[in-house]
Design a protein around this motif. Structure first.
Motif, PDB file in Angstrom:
ATOM      1  N   PRO A  60       1.984  13.824  10.988  1.00  0.00           N
ATOM      2  CA  PRO A  60       2.222  12.388  10.841  1.00  0.00           C
ATOM      3  C   PRO A  60       3.545  12.042  10.154  1.00  0.00           C
ATOM      4  O   PRO A  60       4.118  10.987  10.425  1.00  0.00           O
ATOM      5  CB  PRO A  60       1.045  11.919   9.989  1.00  0.00           C
ATOM      6  N   SER A  90      -3.167   8.919   8.007  1.00  0.00           N
ATOM      7  CA  SER A  90      -2.959   9.852   9.113  1.00  0.00           C
ATOM      8  C   SER A  90      -3.335  11.277   8.752  1.00  0.00           C
ATOM      9  O   SER A  90      -3.772  12.039   9.619  1.00  0.00           O
ATOM     10  CB  SER A  90      -1.504   9.814   9.579  1.00  0.00           C
ATOM     11  N   VAL A 141       5.065   8.542  11.582  1.00  0.00           N
ATOM     12  CA  VAL A 141       4.580   7.307  10.965  1.00  0.00           C
ATOM     13  C   VAL A 141       5.459   6.963   9.760  1.00  0.00           C
ATOM     14  O   VAL A 141       5.818   7.847   8.994  1.00  0.00           O
ATOM     15  CB  VAL A 141       3.121   7.539  10.515  1.00  0.00           C
ATOM     16  N   ASN A 167      -3.543  -7.231   0.834  1.00  0.00           N
ATOM     17  CA  ASN A 167      -3.280  -6.505   2.080  1.00  0.00           C
ATOM     18  C   ASN A 167      -2.622  -7.441   3.065  1.00  0.00           C
ATOM     19  O   ASN A 167      -2.933  -8.623   3.107  1.00  0.00           O
ATOM     20  CB  ASN A 167      -4.595  -5.962   2.668  1.00  0.00           C
ATOM     21  N   LEU A 207      -0.990   8.509  16.619  1.00  0.00           N
ATOM     22  CA  LEU A 207      -0.054   8.246  15.526  1.00  0.00           C
ATOM     23  C   LEU A 207       1.057   7.297  15.990  1.00  0.00           C
ATOM     24  O   LEU A 207       1.450   6.373  15.279  1.00  0.00           O
ATOM     25  CB  LEU A 207       0.554   9.552  15.019  1.00  0.00           C
ATOM     26  N   ASP A 250       4.019   2.033   4.813  1.00  0.00           N
ATOM     27  CA  ASP A 250       3.574   0.768   5.392  1.00  0.00           C
ATOM     28  C   ASP A 250       2.068   0.768   5.589  1.00  0.00           C
ATOM     29  O   ASP A 250       1.495   1.758   5.977  1.00  0.00           O
ATOM     30  CB  ASP A 250       4.262   0.543   6.751  1.00  0.00           C
ATOM     31  N   PHE A 296      -5.838  12.139   7.131  1.00  0.00           N
ATOM     32  CA  PHE A 296      -7.283  12.238   7.317  1.00  0.00           C
ATOM     33  C   PHE A 296      -7.657  12.136   8.788  1.00  0.00           C
ATOM     34  O   PHE A 296      -8.670  12.702   9.217  1.00  0.00           O
ATOM     35  CB  PHE A 296      -7.988  11.169   6.484  1.00  0.00           C
ATOM     36  N   LEU A 319     -11.580   0.787  -5.191  1.00  0.00           N
ATOM     37  CA  LEU A 319     -11.356   1.929  -4.316  1.00  0.00           C
ATOM     38  C   LEU A 319     -11.703   3.257  -4.982  1.00  0.00           C
ATOM     39  O   LEU A 319     -11.955   4.238  -4.294  1.00  0.00           O
ATOM     40  CB  LEU A 319      -9.908   1.968  -3.818  1.00  0.00           C
ATOM     41  N   VAL A 326     -11.331   9.920   3.653  1.00  0.00           N
ATOM     42  CA  VAL A 326     -10.697   8.597   3.747  1.00  0.00           C
ATOM     43  C   VAL A 326     -10.870   7.987   5.138  1.00  0.00           C
ATOM     44  O   VAL A 326     -10.561   6.817   5.343  1.00  0.00           O
ATOM     45  CB  VAL A 326      -9.209   8.708   3.330  1.00  0.00           C
ATOM     46  N   ILE A 372      -9.681  -6.836  -0.849  1.00  0.00           N
ATOM     47  CA  ILE A 372     -10.188  -6.086  -1.998  1.00  0.00           C
ATOM     48  C   ILE A 372      -9.676  -6.728  -3.284  1.00  0.00           C
ATOM     49  O   ILE A 372      -8.466  -6.956  -3.409  1.00  0.00           O
ATOM     50  CB  ILE A 372      -9.708  -4.629  -1.902  1.00  0.00           C
ATOM     51  N   VAL A 423      -6.926   6.247  14.068  1.00  0.00           N
ATOM     52  CA  VAL A 423      -6.898   5.127  13.126  1.00  0.00           C
ATOM     53  C   VAL A 423      -6.873   3.755  13.801  1.00  0.00           C
ATOM     54  O   VAL A 423      -7.667   2.881  13.450  1.00  0.00           O
ATOM     55  CB  VAL A 423      -5.699   5.263  12.152  1.00  0.00           C
ATOM     56  N   LEU A 440      -8.882  -5.762   8.479  1.00  0.00           N
ATOM     57  CA  LEU A 440      -8.272  -5.302   7.241  1.00  0.00           C
ATOM     58  C   LEU A 440      -9.091  -5.859   6.091  1.00  0.00           C
ATOM     59  O   LEU A 440      -9.460  -7.034   6.080  1.00  0.00           O
ATOM     60  CB  LEU A 440      -6.823  -5.770   7.163  1.00  0.00           C
ATOM     61  N   ASP A 441      -9.374  -5.004   5.102  1.00  0.00           N
ATOM     62  CA  ASP A 441     -10.251  -5.410   4.010  1.00  0.00           C
ATOM     63  C   ASP A 441      -9.558  -6.322   3.020  1.00  0.00           C
ATOM     64  O   ASP A 441      -8.334  -6.297   2.858  1.00  0.00           O
ATOM     65  CB  ASP A 441     -10.750  -4.167   3.245  1.00  0.00           C
ATOM     66  N   ALA A 443      -9.732   0.902   6.959  1.00  0.00           N
ATOM     67  CA  ALA A 443      -9.422  -0.529   6.982  1.00  0.00           C
ATOM     68  C   ALA A 443      -9.135  -1.087   5.594  1.00  0.00           C
ATOM     69  O   ALA A 443      -9.081  -2.296   5.422  1.00  0.00           O
ATOM     70  CB  ALA A 443     -10.587  -1.299   7.617  1.00  0.00           C
ATOM     71  N   THR A 444      -8.928  -0.217   4.604  1.00  0.00           N
ATOM     72  CA  THR A 444      -8.760  -0.725   3.241  1.00  0.00           C
ATOM     73  C   THR A 444      -7.322  -1.089   2.896  1.00  0.00           C
ATOM     74  O   THR A 444      -7.058  -1.585   1.808  1.00  0.00           O
ATOM     75  CB  THR A 444      -9.214   0.308   2.200  1.00  0.00           C
ATOM     76  N   GLY A 445      -6.369  -0.812   3.797  1.00  0.00           N
ATOM     77  CA  GLY A 445      -4.988  -1.143   3.463  1.00  0.00           C
ATOM     78  C   GLY A 445      -4.225  -0.017   2.810  1.00  0.00           C
ATOM     79  O   GLY A 445      -3.094  -0.192   2.374  1.00  0.00           O
ATOM     80  N   ILE A 446      -4.837   1.174   2.743  1.00  0.00           N
ATOM     81  CA  ILE A 446      -4.110   2.349   2.271  1.00  0.00           C
ATOM     82  C   ILE A 446      -2.971   2.620   3.259  1.00  0.00           C
ATOM     83  O   ILE A 446      -3.142   2.395   4.457  1.00  0.00           O
ATOM     84  CB  ILE A 446      -5.073   3.549   2.204  1.00  0.00           C
ATOM     85  N   PRO A 447      -1.798   3.067   2.772  1.00  0.00           N
ATOM     86  CA  PRO A 447      -0.658   3.258   3.673  1.00  0.00           C
ATOM     87  C   PRO A 447      -0.968   4.171   4.856  1.00  0.00           C
ATOM     88  O   PRO A 447      -1.758   5.105   4.755  1.00  0.00           O
ATOM     89  CB  PRO A 447       0.401   3.907   2.764  1.00  0.00           C
ATOM     90  N   GLN A 448      -0.321   3.869   5.968  1.00  0.00           N
ATOM     91  CA  GLN A 448      -0.618   4.538   7.228  1.00  0.00           C
ATOM     92  C   GLN A 448      -0.428   6.044   7.149  1.00  0.00           C
ATOM     93  O   GLN A 448      -1.200   6.813   7.740  1.00  0.00           O
ATOM     94  CB  GLN A 448       0.284   3.946   8.324  1.00  0.00           C
ATOM     95  N   LEU A 449       0.617   6.497   6.475  1.00  0.00           N
ATOM     96  CA  LEU A 449       0.854   7.940   6.418  1.00  0.00           C
ATOM     97  C   LEU A 449      -0.313   8.651   5.751  1.00  0.00           C
ATOM     98  O   LEU A 449      -0.797   9.677   6.224  1.00  0.00           O
ATOM     99  CB  LEU A 449       2.157   8.240   5.670  1.00  0.00           C
ATOM    100  N   SER A 450      -0.793   8.086   4.647  1.00  0.00           N
ATOM    101  CA  SER A 450      -1.935   8.690   3.962  1.00  0.00           C
ATOM    102  C   SER A 450      -3.146   8.744   4.884  1.00  0.00           C
ATOM    103  O   SER A 450      -3.846   9.748   4.964  1.00  0.00           O
ATOM    104  CB  SER A 450      -2.280   7.907   2.704  1.00  0.00           C
TER     105      SER A 450
END
Lengths: 842, 313, 110
Positions: free
Chosen positions: C102, A331, C106, B166, B83, C110, A333, A258, A317, B161, A389, B158-159, A322-329
């Protein structure tokens, strides 16, 4: 500035002295015969650049046609996966790096000096160098296809796929080293444009009077300064991983795939706005001319350009949803991606308002502008869709995104570019292009584009992923793909028609161009010579040709500033950045072989490294350095010319010392680039520390604090020596200056040596962990800068020995001084990050 | 396996998450289309309406109203809505009925079913069966490069990696067959890295689990015996068939390969003919995949091996 | 003299941009660090540290941006660079608020 100026006498009286115009022409005319290749006039370099960029558009377009042929029917066996994967990688890479950015940069080089009332760009040999490096390097890079060694990891080159283990050949090295010269070209262009737009304008052209295209190019250049460093660092790190096994992106050794994605997309997202904003700027020039009325909402449009520029840095980002980074992060972007739609909305409504305010003529440039509006707005709306997202979780990496990206890039850049070709053809050529053929070109391309790409929105949601060399029958994608292929060939037909018309009509002649057939209002439409304008006008409005009667005749007659060449060299006026008041005469060099040869050997250096012929590569590197030094030695040759009368009672010096000098400004921009690269490295270090803290645990893997402290001390002392040298130069360039320089060099090199020696005393290995790799990467980059700045110091010593450095003519020293202090500061930051930070966090 | 145009379509939502995504897609699409039509209409009006009638459109206030205020209002609403939708989709308070670990490989899917304690229960490949109407939790990993797990009928992608795990929840409302595909370019025959998710009524699913846990049945006499012998001597280095000496881990687990709907990661239907073709010329069917073409067998030997594999149900 | 007027203009126009950038870096960096290190469950008065921090940083950024916008808006009629500073500030303010939203909708990691 107001009507009072219209009554005030013009700076220079008539009649002009005999021979003044001839002398001016002789100084500016391009060389003939083979030496024509060394031409540095912006109109010619700009044309070469645009032509080369368009060539790459055609080449990458042919690749697309081959791809679409393969995909026209399911389970097709026209191409093997190996070939297809090279084709799609090259299509994307060539379009983005060899066509899109160079094309808009080229339009800047071609148009900006003339739009701003300047005679050329401030560093004309640099533009020539950047062009030839791009030309040679780009063509060699493209030819990798014919040897079956073209990169095939996608234009975005994600590791681990592109690492040494899963891509063992030289294919990906071609990409990594191949775009190195593109990065050089872009940075060189950015420096030219920033200094050019801010310091070489016609007197009276205040910031709120500069053409919108100039604003767009200024934002473009500043974006390059902060975005390109990320890809420069990323390519260096990946090449270090591939060549030497330094595991930045290898999860097994504490690296993270990443990290590449963050670095790449921090560059990659601003990159698409770097491509779009100049196109939007061109549209903002064409629309008023076609509507025959000034642009409505000039300030709002400038706001939109600046706003898009900075907000686009907060989006990256969204390519990683779709990389599995947390949803808040994610959001954050998503929110920023929606925010960037606002400035685009402002521009669209400004153009609509301008249509409404004027009487639009539906000539070919206008047709392409309408095509742009239709396509770009549609693409922008699908952009808002993928900014959501959850929707992106279905659309990401499918043909929906292929549709979106082509709508915004083709719509947002290619359509404006064609509009620009038709609009500015009379500026560069004896003939304009054919209106009749132009309508057919537009029709075929517009219809073809929508037929090709609109169905892809459906294809993607119907489940077809990207970057697939074939697909099974029966999934509902067959007809959609066939339609897309037909559309692609329609586009090709339109482009072919365009090429034929260009071959028939285009006759390169900036001096005897077809003239202002649109009756537009901005300065590039003044009568043109190889010297641009006969005299440099005073500007009192945004559309000088509309607002100032007789401007064209008076400029041509030589009644404004600088109607000749008083120093016998190429000159333009250096002006203040905000109010555009004349400050000095900017003397520029003329054509030479050194930039061309330097460029060829630069390209050779990168290409030979790619095929692992290291010794010949190093030889080419040395020759490049020699060429550059020879080229620089010829600039600022002295002796100092006395102040020059440019007319209107203004006597300007021919040299500015210190922060007002244009080379100081160039150096500041370069330092911002360097600082951005280093900032990305600091980010990489902190990122890996965040995700893989376990490999930081061994504090005794760090050298004893004495080493970094000694290193810091030594390099700081070298800065002191340079500061002393600077003070000494205020009196003379004699032995005090030289001994200070000769003291500074070993101090700086010594500091670096102590730093690296300290690292070598530990068990830290750049091959065993990403932590070791990062720490050594800091040392490597520091070493690179130390080498550069020491060479500059030696060059300065040589200038001083040759009597070419004195208390007024000290630009050579000042440039070196700026970079020296920067190098010391950068190394200090590196020492703090790699030695103090791990000790602080335990 | 008969392919049809809805089996891999995101618009054919067969699960609660996919349903939400389709609803979102329609709202975005309709909203976008409306805005697009308004812009086109205003442009046409600005160009072609009589001069006096279009004068209002040339004021700076229109730029601020249309270009600033309108987007701020609509995008604020859209942002909040998306959201909320995202928060709802990633919600995973309900206990998962089944936990499956899926590992992306170049160019196939290694599948481990986990027990209630999270330990590996049994291994299969390229096909995931789930109980209909219950949430299933997938742990997504990668053995080599970045892949992406995408079954459009049921969920977003979902990737996978290297170095990360994940987690993705999928749920099918009804029994059915859904096709998925790798959605992150992974080199070579990325285009042929697909899979099936098959949702079954809970009783059928339990029965399937039980049979998958069993090792391979004893081979019947005759051709199957010869096939088994050839398999053990040529294929055991890379493949596993539990209950025999074959314990290779480089390639897919073949213990119950006969019960799968497809071969070679959803590239081929599954029958004796395709099995033989794959063994003999896999490089021709899926170029660059990591299994070499075994063109060393006679036709009769191929049929024997294929016959053996076919009865591993 | 011309150079320092220029520096003042540049600084004025880039202030809101720098505030926006620092706010963005802070909220993203902090959230990423907390989630990577598994610290999301740390709470104060029943609210997680991430919502607390983001709200605080956002209020600070909003205040700073408004502090740039208001004086610039007063001089905006006569001066281009003041007008630019005020309007860039307004755009930055919208972005800052949207980017903080957010955290109220959110879940954190998670």
């Amino acid at each position: 500035m107001s009507s009072a100026d219209a009554v005030a006498p013009l700076p220079n009286p008539l009649p002009r002295p005999r021979g003044e115009l001839d002398r001016l022409r002789k100084i500016w005319d391009p060389p003939s015969g083979l030496r024509f290749l060394t031409v540095i006039n912006n109109e010619y370099v700009g044309l070469f650049y645009v032509g080369t960029a368009f060539l790459f558009f055609l080449l990458a377009g042919v690749l697309a046609l081959i791809m679409r042929t393969q995909l026209a029917v399911p389970e097709n066996d026209l191409l093997t996966p190996n070939t297809y994967n090279q084709l799609f990688t090259m299509h994307g890479t060539v379009m983005m790096f060899l066509f899109a950015v160079p094309a808009v940069e080229a339009m800047g080089i071609l148009l900006l000096p003339n739009m701003l009332g300047a005679r050329d760009l401030p560093f004309p040999r640099l533009s020539a160098y950047a062009f030839w490096a791009y030309f040679v390097g780009g063509l060699v890079f493209f030819c990798s296809l014919f040897f079956n060694v073209a990169p095939k990891g996608g234009w975005f080159m994600y590791p681990p796929l592109t690492g040494g283990k899963y891509s063992p050949g030289i294919n990906e090295d071609f990409w990594l080293l191949g775009i190195g010269f593109i990065e050089i070209s872009a940075i060189a262009g950015a420096i030219e444009i920033i200094v050019g737009v801010l310091r070489t304008r016609a007197p009276g052209m205040t910031l709120d009077r500069i053409p919108v295209f100039a604003w767009a190019m200024l934002v473009f250049a500043i974006m390059i300064v902060f975005a390109f460093p990320a890809i420069i660092l990323a390519t260096v790190l990946l090449e270090l991983e591939r060549a030497f096994g330094w595991p930045f992106f290898d999860a097994a050794k504490g690296g993270d795939p990443l990290l590449w994605q963050h670095l790449f997309w921090f560059f990659g997202h601003p990159e698409v706005y770097i491509i779009f904003l100049p196109a939007a700027g061109m549209v903002s020039m064409i629309v008023p001319a076609m509507a025959r009325t000034p642009l409505v909402g000039y300030r709002l449009v400038v706001l939109a350009l600046v706003g898009t520029g900075f907000l686009s840095f907060g989006l990256w980002v969204h390519h990683m949803f779709a990389t599995g980074i947390p949803q808040l992060s994610l959001s954050f972007f998503s929110a920023a991606s929606m925010a960037v739609a606002i400035p685009s909305g402002i521009q669209v409504f400004a153009w609509i308002a301008t249509f409404a305010a004027g009487r639009v003529q539906l000539r070919t440039p206008m047709l392409f502008v309408l095509g742009f509006l239709f396509t770009f707005v549609l693409g922008g709306l699908t952009g808002v869709m993928v900014a959501a997202v959850p929707f992106d979780w279905q659309a990401h990496d499918t043909y929906f995104v292929v549709a979106h990206l082509h709508y915004v890039l083709f719509g947002g850049m290619v359509f404006p570019l064609f509009a620009a070709f038709y609009y500015w053809m009379p500026y560069t050529s004896r003939n304009a292009l054919s209106e009749r053929v132009g309508r057919w070109v537009f029709g075929l391309i517009f219809v073809g584009f929508n037929v090709a790409f609109f169905p892809m929105h459906v294809t993607g949601l119907a489940g077809m992923p990207r970057r697939v060399y074939t697909y099974p029958a029966g999934l509902g994608w067959d007809t959609l793909n066939l339609i897309s292929t037909i559309g692609a060939f329609l586009i090709a037909a339109g482009v072919l028609l365009f090429v034929i018309d260009v071959a028939r009509k285009f006759r390169m002649s900036p001096e005897e161009n077809a003239g202002n057939i649109w009756n537009a209002g901005t300065l590039e439409w003044l009568p043109n010579g190889s010297y641009s304008n006969r005299s440099i006008p005073i500007v009192t409005s945004r559309e000088p040709l509309w607002e100032q009667p007789n401007l064209a005749q008076d400029v041509e007659a030589g009644r404004y500033y600088l109607p000749g060449a008083p120093t016998g060299r190429r000159e333009t006026i250096l002006t203040s950045p905000v109010e555009a008041q004349p400050q000095a005469l900017l003397l520029m060099p003329d054509a030479a072989w050194t930039p061309v040869l330097g460029a060829v050997f630069t390209a050779a250096f990168f290409m030979l490294l790619t095929v692992k012929l290291v010794a010949p590569a190093l030889v080419c590197g040395v020759i490049t350095l020699a060429m550059i030094i020879w080229w620089l030695w010829e600039t600022d040759p002295g002796p100092m010319h006395p102040s020059v009368d440019i007319g209107g009672g203004l006597k300007l010096p021919v040299y500015l010392t210190g922060p007002a000098s244009h080379s100081w400004w160039a150096m500041v921009v370069l330092i911002l680039v360097a600082a951005s690269v280093y900032g990305c490295l600091v980010f990489s270090y902190l990122f890996i520390w965040t995700v893989a803290p376990q490999i930081w645990t061994a504090i005794d893997a760090l050298p004893a604090p004495g080493y970094p402290l000694a290193a810091a001390g030594l390099i700081a002392l070298s800065s002191v020596a340079i500061a002393y040298a600077s003070r000494a130069l205020r009196e003379s360039a004699g032995w005090r200056l030289r001994s200070a320089l000769l003291t500074a060099i070993p101090l700086l090199v010594g500091g670096l040596a102590v730093h690296i020696y300290g690292l070598e005393t530990t068990r830290l290995s750049p091959v065993e962990s990403s932590y070791g790799a990062l720490v050594y990467a800091f040392a490597c980059i520091d070493g690179f800068f130390v080498a550069v700045v020491v060479i500059m110091a030696l060059y300065t010593l040589a200038r001083s020995a040759a009597g070419l450095l004195d208390r007024v003519r000290r630009a050579t020293f000042d440039n070196m001084m700026l970079l020296w202090h920067y190098t010391v500061a950068q190394s200090a930051v590196g020492l703090v990050v790699t030695h103090a930070f791990p000790r602080l966090v335990g | 396996m008969e392919l049809h145009h809805r089996i891999q379509s995101a618009l054919n939502s067969q699960g609660p998450h996919a349903d939400e995504l389709v609803t979102l897609a329609w709202i975005l699409f309709i909203g976008g289309a409306l805005i697009f039509l308004i812009v086109v209409a205003l442009t046409a009006y600005a160009l072609f309406a009589p001069e006096k009638r279009r004068a209002w459109l040339s004021r700076e206030a229109v730029i601020i109203g249309g270009g600033l205020i309108f987007p701020v209002l609509t995008l604020s609403a859209l942002l909040v809505y998306t959201l909320i939708a995202a928060a709802s989709i990633i919600e995973r308070s309900e206990l998962a009925a089944v936990r499956v670990e899926v590992i992306g490989e170049q160019w196939w899917w290694r599948v481990h079913y986990l027990d209630a304690q999270g330990r590996r229960d049994f291994t299969t490949a390229n096909e995931i069966r789930i109980p209909a109407g219950r949430p299933v939790e997938l742990s997504l990993k990668s053995a080599d490069v970045i892949h992406s797990f995408w079954v459009p009928n049921l969920a977003g992608k979902l990737d996978m990696i290297p170095g990360r795990t994940n987690r993705l929840r999928i749920e099918a409302k009804q029994p059915g067959v859904f096709r998925g595909q790798c959605a992150e370019y992974c080199g070579g025959p990325h285009a042929k890295m697909a899979f099936y998710v098959i949702a079954e009524a809970p009783e059928h699913f339990e029965a399937w689990l039980k049979s998958q846990r069993e090792p391979a049945a004893e081979a019947a006499v005759g051709a199957s015996e010869q096939g088994r012998a050839l398999f053990l001597s040529h294929c055991a280095a890379c493949h596993t068939v539990r209950g025999t000496a074959a314990a290779g881990l480089r390639g897919p687990d073949l213990t119950h390969v006969g019960s799968r709907t497809s071969l070679a990661a959803a590239t081929l239907p599954n029958n004796a003919g395709t099995l033989a073709a794959w063994i003999a010329s896999s490089q021709h069917i899926k170029p660059e995949n990591l299994m070499p073409s075994f063109d060393i067998f006679t036709g009769q030997e191929l049929r024997a091996i294929a016959g053996y594999l076919e009865q591993l149900k | 003299m011309a150079v320092s007027r220029f520096s003042a203009s540049v600084l004025r126009m880039s202030c809101p941009v720098m505030i926006w950038a620092m706010h963005f870096l802070a909220i993203y960096g902090f959230t990423a660090f907390v989630c990577a290190r598994g610290l999301a469950d740390l709470r104060w008065l029943g609210v997680g540290i991430v919502p607390w921090t983001i709200t605080l940083v956002t209020l600070l950024a909003m205040a700073a941006t408004i502090a740039v916008i208001l004086p610039a808006a007063r001089a905006a009629r006569a001066s281009f660079s003041h007008w630019m500073a005020a309007t860039i500030g307004a755009l930055a303010l919208i972005a800052i608020v949207w980017e903080a939203l957010p955290v109220f909708i959110v879940p954190t990691c998670d």
